[in-house]
Design a protein around this motif. Structure first.
Motif, PDB file in Angstrom:
ATOM      1  N   THR A  15      11.153 -11.135 -15.354  1.00 22.10           N
ATOM      2  CA  THR A  15      11.973  -9.982 -15.749  1.00 22.10           C
ATOM      3  C   THR A  15      12.754  -9.448 -14.559  1.00 22.10           C
ATOM      4  OG1 THR A  15      10.463  -9.363 -17.525  1.00 22.10           O
ATOM      5  CG2 THR A  15      11.903  -7.639 -16.679  1.00 22.10           C
ATOM      6  N   VAL A  16      12.082  -9.308 -13.421  1.00 24.51           N
ATOM      7  CA  VAL A  16      12.753  -8.813 -12.222  1.00 24.51           C
ATOM      8  C   VAL A  16      13.871  -9.763 -11.795  1.00 24.51           C
ATOM      9  CG1 VAL A  16      12.482  -8.358  -9.752  1.00 24.51           C
ATOM     10  CG2 VAL A  16      10.822  -7.446 -11.375  1.00 24.51           C
ATOM     11  N   ARG A  17      13.610 -11.061 -11.840  1.00 27.25           N
ATOM     12  CA  ARG A  17      14.633 -12.025 -11.420  1.00 27.25           C
ATOM     13  C   ARG A  17      15.846 -12.003 -12.359  1.00 27.25           C
ATOM     14  NH1 ARG A  17      12.634 -15.042  -7.288  1.00 27.25           N
ATOM     15  NH2 ARG A  17      10.356 -15.090  -7.110  1.00 27.25           N
ATOM     16  N   ARG A  18      15.591 -11.807 -13.667  1.00 27.94           N
ATOM     17  CA  ARG A  18      16.707 -11.675 -14.606  1.00 27.94           C
ATOM     18  C   ARG A  18      17.523 -10.426 -14.294  1.00 27.94           C
ATOM     19  NH1 ARG A  18      13.130 -13.539 -18.844  1.00 27.94           N
ATOM     20  NH2 ARG A  18      12.690 -11.351 -19.345  1.00 27.94           N
ATOM     21  N   SER A  35       6.298   3.787 -11.302  1.00 31.22           N
ATOM     22  CA  SER A  35       5.206   3.094 -11.955  1.00 31.22           C
ATOM     23  C   SER A  35       5.260   3.327 -13.446  1.00 31.22           C
ATOM     24  CB  SER A  35       3.871   3.578 -11.389  1.00 31.22           C
ATOM     25  OG  SER A  35       3.741   4.962 -11.589  1.00 31.22           O
ATOM     26  N   ASP A  36       4.454   2.501 -14.183  1.00 26.54           N
ATOM     27  CA  ASP A  36       4.333   2.660 -15.628  1.00 26.54           C
ATOM     28  C   ASP A  36       5.677   2.569 -16.338  1.00 26.54           C
ATOM     29  OD1 ASP A  36       1.866   5.143 -14.943  1.00 26.54           O
ATOM     30  OD2 ASP A  36       1.558   3.030 -15.385  1.00 26.54           O
ATOM     31  N   ASN A  37       6.490   1.592 -15.932  1.00 25.35           N
ATOM     32  CA  ASN A  37       7.825   1.460 -16.515  1.00 25.35           C
ATOM     33  C   ASN A  37       7.939   0.242 -17.428  1.00 25.35           C
ATOM     34  OD1 ASN A  37       9.036   3.732 -15.335  1.00 25.35           O
ATOM     35  ND2 ASN A  37       9.196   2.660 -13.393  1.00 25.35           N
ATOM     36  N   GLN A  38       6.807  -0.200 -18.005  1.00 23.64           N
ATOM     37  CA  GLN A  38       6.799  -1.386 -18.843  1.00 23.64           C
ATOM     38  C   GLN A  38       7.782  -1.274 -19.993  1.00 23.64           C
ATOM     39  OE1 GLN A  38       4.735  -4.184 -18.337  1.00 23.64           O
ATOM     40  NE2 GLN A  38       6.095  -5.089 -19.847  1.00 23.64           N
ATOM     41  N   ARG A  45       5.397  -4.971  -8.948  1.00 25.31           N
ATOM     42  CA  ARG A  45       4.294  -3.995  -8.900  1.00 25.31           C
ATOM     43  C   ARG A  45       4.770  -2.598  -9.282  1.00 25.31           C
ATOM     44  NH1 ARG A  45       3.061  -6.733  -4.057  1.00 25.31           N
ATOM     45  NH2 ARG A  45       3.939  -5.004  -2.837  1.00 25.31           N
ATOM     46  N   LYS A  46       5.900  -2.192  -8.753  1.00 23.83           N
ATOM     47  CA  LYS A  46       6.373  -0.830  -8.983  1.00 23.83           C
ATOM     48  C   LYS A  46       6.867  -0.617 -10.411  1.00 23.83           C
ATOM     49  CE  LYS A  46       7.471   0.195  -4.193  1.00 23.83           C
ATOM     50  NZ  LYS A  46       8.489   0.543  -3.191  1.00 23.83           N
ATOM     51  N   LEU A  89      16.989   1.634 -11.646  1.00 19.46           N
ATOM     52  CA  LEU A  89      15.906   1.913 -10.695  1.00 19.46           C
ATOM     53  C   LEU A  89      15.871   0.861  -9.590  1.00 19.46           C
ATOM     54  CD1 LEU A  89      13.052   2.908 -13.181  1.00 19.46           C
ATOM     55  CD2 LEU A  89      14.146   4.413 -11.520  1.00 19.46           C
ATOM     56  N   ILE A  90      16.063  -0.397  -9.972  1.00 19.39           N
ATOM     57  CA  ILE A  90      16.072  -1.471  -8.975  1.00 19.39           C
ATOM     58  C   ILE A  90      17.215  -1.262  -7.980  1.00 19.39           C
ATOM     59  CG2 ILE A  90      16.520  -3.936  -8.633  1.00 19.39           C
ATOM     60  CD1 ILE A  90      15.002  -4.436 -11.270  1.00 19.39           C
ATOM     61  N   LEU A  91      18.414  -0.980  -8.497  1.00 22.58           N
ATOM     62  CA  LEU A  91      19.569  -0.799  -7.623  1.00 22.58           C
ATOM     63  C   LEU A  91      19.370   0.387  -6.693  1.00 22.58           C
ATOM     64  CD1 LEU A  91      22.387  -1.707  -6.835  1.00 22.58           C
ATOM     65  CD2 LEU A  91      23.294  -0.256  -8.652  1.00 22.58           C
ATOM     66  N   ASP A  92      18.815   1.463  -7.206  1.00 19.87           N
ATOM     67  CA  ASP A  92      18.563   2.642  -6.382  1.00 19.87           C
ATOM     68  C   ASP A  92      17.571   2.308  -5.269  1.00 19.87           C
ATOM     69  OD1 ASP A  92      18.998   5.573  -6.026  1.00 19.87           O
ATOM     70  OD2 ASP A  92      16.834   5.624  -6.338  1.00 19.87           O
TER      71      ASP A  92
END
Length: 285
Positions: free
Chosen positions: A41-44, A2-5, A33-34, A15-18
């Protein structure tokens, strides 16, 4: 997570790959959300990771790529993964290099990060079969010369083996093997494609496996530098057992059960990262 803006893109993608690897798949809305970022941004990020070949996009999310044991990612594809972990590993491993010693540095992106740390260790003799690693030392010398400083005092002497170039920009084959067989190293720093109790150290490249066998045989001490994603990965060809390794330097992403399992086979396990730096085992470092 969380709080990774404000995370850098490379940190966010790591983090996504992990998360994808740990859970076997994840949805876009869960990641937004996480990570506290937008869907766009997530899709990119997923697009970028899919282009690197490390995950597969599916409707609404992503799943891990089921890699064949013969799949060998190129240097560029691997260089953007686990960057902070590789830098932490490199700093810890560099402390194991004694000034004035003869070391071997095999190929891979973690070895590349380590080479940059070793620039500060004086009077090393470095033997490598990695074009990228050799370039780190050569470029440092050229930069010093172009600044009018002349050769750096204590700069490393670098020997690049010959051989056939792999997708990871390492030189392998009979020419490399013959050069390595004739040498003796105080320490070998070795990156790996995969590491497990059953398969030991492995790679998808048969010629690289043979070259790595010669590296291991020629070294008094073998130090494996590998981030936690390498644990449990098995390539086509094994080239060393865990018992052939003196120390493993890895990051805090390695799960506790894996640490316990590794410690049964190695005398030294060095864990680095945000959870703190730990030295497990009976060796002095």
């Amino acid at each position: 997570m969380s709080d990774n803006q404000n995370l850098l893109a490379e940190q966010r993608r790591a983090l996504i790959l992990d998360e994808v690897r740990r859970r076997g798949g994840v949805r876009v809305n869960e990641l937004t959300r996480k990570l506290n970022v937008s869907d766009m941004t997530v899709r990119r990020d997923l697009d970028a990771l899919a282009r690197q070949g490390v995950l597969e996009k599916v409707h609404g999310g992503a799943v891990p790529v089921a890699e064949a044991s013969t799949h060998e990612p190129g240097f560029e594809a691997k260089s953007g993964l686990e960057l902070s972990a590789k830098e932490d590993i490199a700093r810890a491993a560099a402390r194991m290099a004694v000034p004035g010693s003869a070391i071997a540095l095999a190929g891979g992106t973690t070895a590349f990060a380590l080479a940059q740390q070793l620039l500060e260790v004086p009077d090393l003799t470095v033997v490598t079969n990695s074009v990228r690693v050799a370039d780190v030392f050569y470029n440092a010398q050229r930069a010093a010369a172009s600044g009018g400083a002349g050769p750096r005092p204590g700069a490393a002497t670098v020997v690049l083996t010959g051989g056939v170039r792999t997708p990871s920009d390492t030189l392998v084959g009979p020419v490399a093997d013959a050069a390595i067989r004739s040498l003796h190293f105080d320490v070998l720093f070795l990156g790996v494609h995969g590491i497990s109790v059953r398969a030991g150290l492995s790679t998808p490249n048969l010629a690289e496996a043979e070259t790595n066998r010669h590296f291991v045989r020629s070294a008094r001490r073998v130090v494996v530098v590998a981030d936690h994603t390498k644990w449990g990965t098995v390539g086509l060809s094994s080239f060393a057992a865990l018992e052939d390794v003196d120390a493993l330097v890895t990051d805090a992403g390695l799960p506790g059960p894996a640490r316990s399992e590794i410690s049964e086979h190695l005398s030294e396990l060095v864990v680095v990262g945000p959870e703190g730096v730990g030295f497990e085992g009976d060796a002095d470092t």
